[in-house]
Motif scaffolding. Structure first.
Motif, PDB file in Angstrom:
ATOM      1  N   LEU A 105     108.237  34.267 -12.511  1.00 48.41           N
ATOM      2  CA  LEU A 105     109.287  34.292 -11.495  1.00 48.41           C
ATOM      3  C   LEU A 105     109.872  35.679 -11.241  1.00 48.41           C
ATOM      4  O   LEU A 105     110.126  36.046 -10.098  1.00 48.41           O
ATOM      5  CB  LEU A 105     110.427  33.342 -11.878  1.00 48.41           C
ATOM      6  CG  LEU A 105     110.100  31.856 -11.915  1.00 48.41           C
ATOM      7  CD1 LEU A 105     111.323  31.062 -12.358  1.00 48.41           C
ATOM      8  CD2 LEU A 105     109.618  31.374 -10.551  1.00 48.41           C
ATOM      9  N   TYR A 106     110.106  36.457 -12.288  1.00 46.42           N
ATOM     10  CA  TYR A 106     110.837  37.710 -12.140  1.00 46.42           C
ATOM     11  C   TYR A 106     109.982  38.968 -12.257  1.00 46.42           C
ATOM     12  O   TYR A 106     110.415  40.028 -11.841  1.00 46.42           O
ATOM     13  CB  TYR A 106     111.982  37.782 -13.152  1.00 46.42           C
ATOM     14  CG  TYR A 106     113.091  36.825 -12.812  1.00 46.42           C
ATOM     15  CD1 TYR A 106     114.094  37.181 -11.932  1.00 46.42           C
ATOM     16  CD2 TYR A 106     113.114  35.549 -13.351  1.00 46.42           C
ATOM     17  CE1 TYR A 106     115.102  36.298 -11.602  1.00 46.42           C
ATOM     18  CE2 TYR A 106     114.113  34.654 -13.028  1.00 46.42           C
ATOM     19  CZ  TYR A 106     115.115  35.039 -12.151  1.00 46.42           C
ATOM     20  OH  TYR A 106     116.096  34.157 -11.826  1.00 46.42           O
ATOM     21  N   GLU A 107     108.813  38.855 -12.843  1.00 48.42           N
ATOM     22  CA  GLU A 107     107.952  40.032 -12.977  1.00 48.42           C
ATOM     23  C   GLU A 107     106.699  39.911 -12.126  1.00 48.42           C
ATOM     24  O   GLU A 107     105.811  40.742 -12.199  1.00 48.42           O
ATOM     25  CB  GLU A 107     107.596  40.264 -14.453  1.00 48.42           C
ATOM     26  CG  GLU A 107     108.811  40.586 -15.291  1.00 48.42           C
ATOM     27  CD  GLU A 107     108.480  40.865 -16.747  1.00 48.42           C
ATOM     28  OE1 GLU A 107     107.307  40.695 -17.150  1.00 48.42           O
ATOM     29  OE2 GLU A 107     109.398  41.254 -17.483  1.00 48.42           O
ATOM     30  N   MET A 108     106.626  38.849 -11.334  1.00 46.28           N
ATOM     31  CA  MET A 108     105.533  38.623 -10.386  1.00 46.28           C
ATOM     32  C   MET A 108     104.158  38.622 -11.040  1.00 46.28           C
ATOM     33  O   MET A 108     103.189  39.150 -10.521  1.00 46.28           O
ATOM     34  CB  MET A 108     105.561  39.661  -9.255  1.00 46.28           C
ATOM     35  CG  MET A 108     106.863  39.756  -8.535  1.00 46.28           C
ATOM     36  SD  MET A 108     107.333  38.147  -7.882  1.00 46.28           S
ATOM     37  CE  MET A 108     108.842  38.542  -7.080  1.00 46.28           C
ATOM     38  N   THR A 109     104.070  38.019 -12.202  1.00 48.73           N
ATOM     39  CA  THR A 109     102.798  37.880 -12.895  1.00 48.73           C
ATOM     40  C   THR A 109     102.041  36.716 -12.259  1.00 48.73           C
ATOM     41  O   THR A 109     102.495  35.589 -12.318  1.00 48.73           O
ATOM     42  CB  THR A 109     103.029  37.614 -14.391  1.00 48.73           C
ATOM     43  OG1 THR A 109     103.845  38.668 -14.909  1.00 48.73           O
ATOM     44  CG2 THR A 109     101.727  37.564 -15.147  1.00 48.73           C
ATOM     45  N   LEU A 110     100.896  37.015 -11.669  1.00 47.42           N
ATOM     46  CA  LEU A 110     100.169  35.998 -10.921  1.00 47.42           C
ATOM     47  C   LEU A 110      98.807  35.642 -11.494  1.00 47.42           C
ATOM     48  O   LEU A 110      98.142  34.760 -10.971  1.00 47.42           O
ATOM     49  CB  LEU A 110      99.999  36.449  -9.461  1.00 47.42           C
ATOM     50  CG  LEU A 110     101.314  36.686  -8.706  1.00 47.42           C
ATOM     51  CD1 LEU A 110     101.031  37.212  -7.313  1.00 47.42           C
ATOM     52  CD2 LEU A 110     102.149  35.424  -8.649  1.00 47.42           C
ATOM     53  N   THR A 111      98.385  36.344 -12.550  1.00 46.60           N
ATOM     54  CA  THR A 111      97.096  36.003 -13.160  1.00 46.60           C
ATOM     55  C   THR A 111      97.257  35.904 -14.672  1.00 46.60           C
ATOM     56  O   THR A 111      98.116  36.554 -15.270  1.00 46.60           O
ATOM     57  CB  THR A 111      96.011  37.054 -12.858  1.00 46.60           C
ATOM     58  OG1 THR A 111      96.348  38.285 -13.491  1.00 46.60           O
ATOM     59  CG2 THR A 111      95.815  37.250 -11.363  1.00 46.60           C
ATOM     60  N   LEU A 112      96.422  35.107 -15.258  1.00 48.35           N
ATOM     61  CA  LEU A 112      96.426  34.937 -16.705  1.00 48.35           C
ATOM     62  C   LEU A 112      96.083  36.252 -17.405  1.00 48.35           C
ATOM     63  O   LEU A 112      96.692  36.606 -18.402  1.00 48.35           O
ATOM     64  CB  LEU A 112      95.431  33.842 -17.093  1.00 48.35           C
ATOM     65  CG  LEU A 112      95.320  33.524 -18.571  1.00 48.35           C
ATOM     66  CD1 LEU A 112      96.626  32.927 -19.090  1.00 48.35           C
ATOM     67  CD2 LEU A 112      94.175  32.550 -18.815  1.00 48.35           C
TER      68      LEU A 112
END
Length: 176
Positions: free
Chosen positions: A113-120
């Motif tokens: 949500l806050y660090e925009m991590t979109l991949t494993l």
């Protein structure tokens, strides 16, 4: 790639270099008003912050609060509020990781949500360095983390169950 704080430091170093080596083109200015580069908690504040958060969130063990404070600094309050108000079932550690590399389930939520991590791979390698520390440990936790990330992204991006399951499978396959 790099985080915003890294870019801020790099930008300041570049400006300082240009001002020093090209004074005719770049005039010195005060750059002391830049936002702080990190949100770390000073050592003397650790105990008072931990006591305050333990009072507000008594269900967390003191060692868990200390771990979160050391990792996230002043953002710890945001993480705990996020868990308390929106994800009350996200309490506990990711299974398959040893005590030297703990990871709370709410950390996954926060990171997406806050660090925009979109991949494993981003989460496991760059954000938490699980793969870099112990490849076997990362493999033990990969399914649980991918499924959790998939559920969060499903809610954010209005994915169907089919898209979520496809994303989760692709992420696990890329990681393994």
């Amino acid at each position: 790639g790099g985080k915003l704080t890294t870019f801020m430091v790099m930008a300041k170093e570049l400006i300082d270099y240009l001002v020093k080596h090209y004074p005719k083109l770049f005039k010195p200015k005060s750059y002391n008003n830049l936002a702080p580069v990190c949100n770390e908690v000073e050592i003397e504040d650790l105990e008072s912050m931990q006591a305050y958060l333990h009072q507000k969130f008594p269900t967390y063990k003191p060692e868990t609060l200390e771990y979160l404070i050391q990792r996230y600094g002043t953002e710890t309050g945001r993480i705990l509020l996020l868990q308390h108000h929106y994800f009350p079932d996200m309490m506990g550690e990711i299974t398959g990781l040893d005590s030297e590399m703990p990871l709370q389930t709410i950390e996954i939520v926060y990171t997406v949500l806050y660090e925009m991590t979109l991949t494993l791979n981003d989460l496991m390698t760059r954000r938490y360095r699980i793969l870099l520390k112990d490849i076997h440990q990362g493999q033990k936790a990969v399914h649980e983390i991918a499924e959790l990330m998939g559920k969060i992204l499903k809610g954010l991006l209005s994915w169907s169950d089919e898209i979520m399951n496809q994303w989760t499978e692709e992420q696990v396959n890329q990681y393994m």
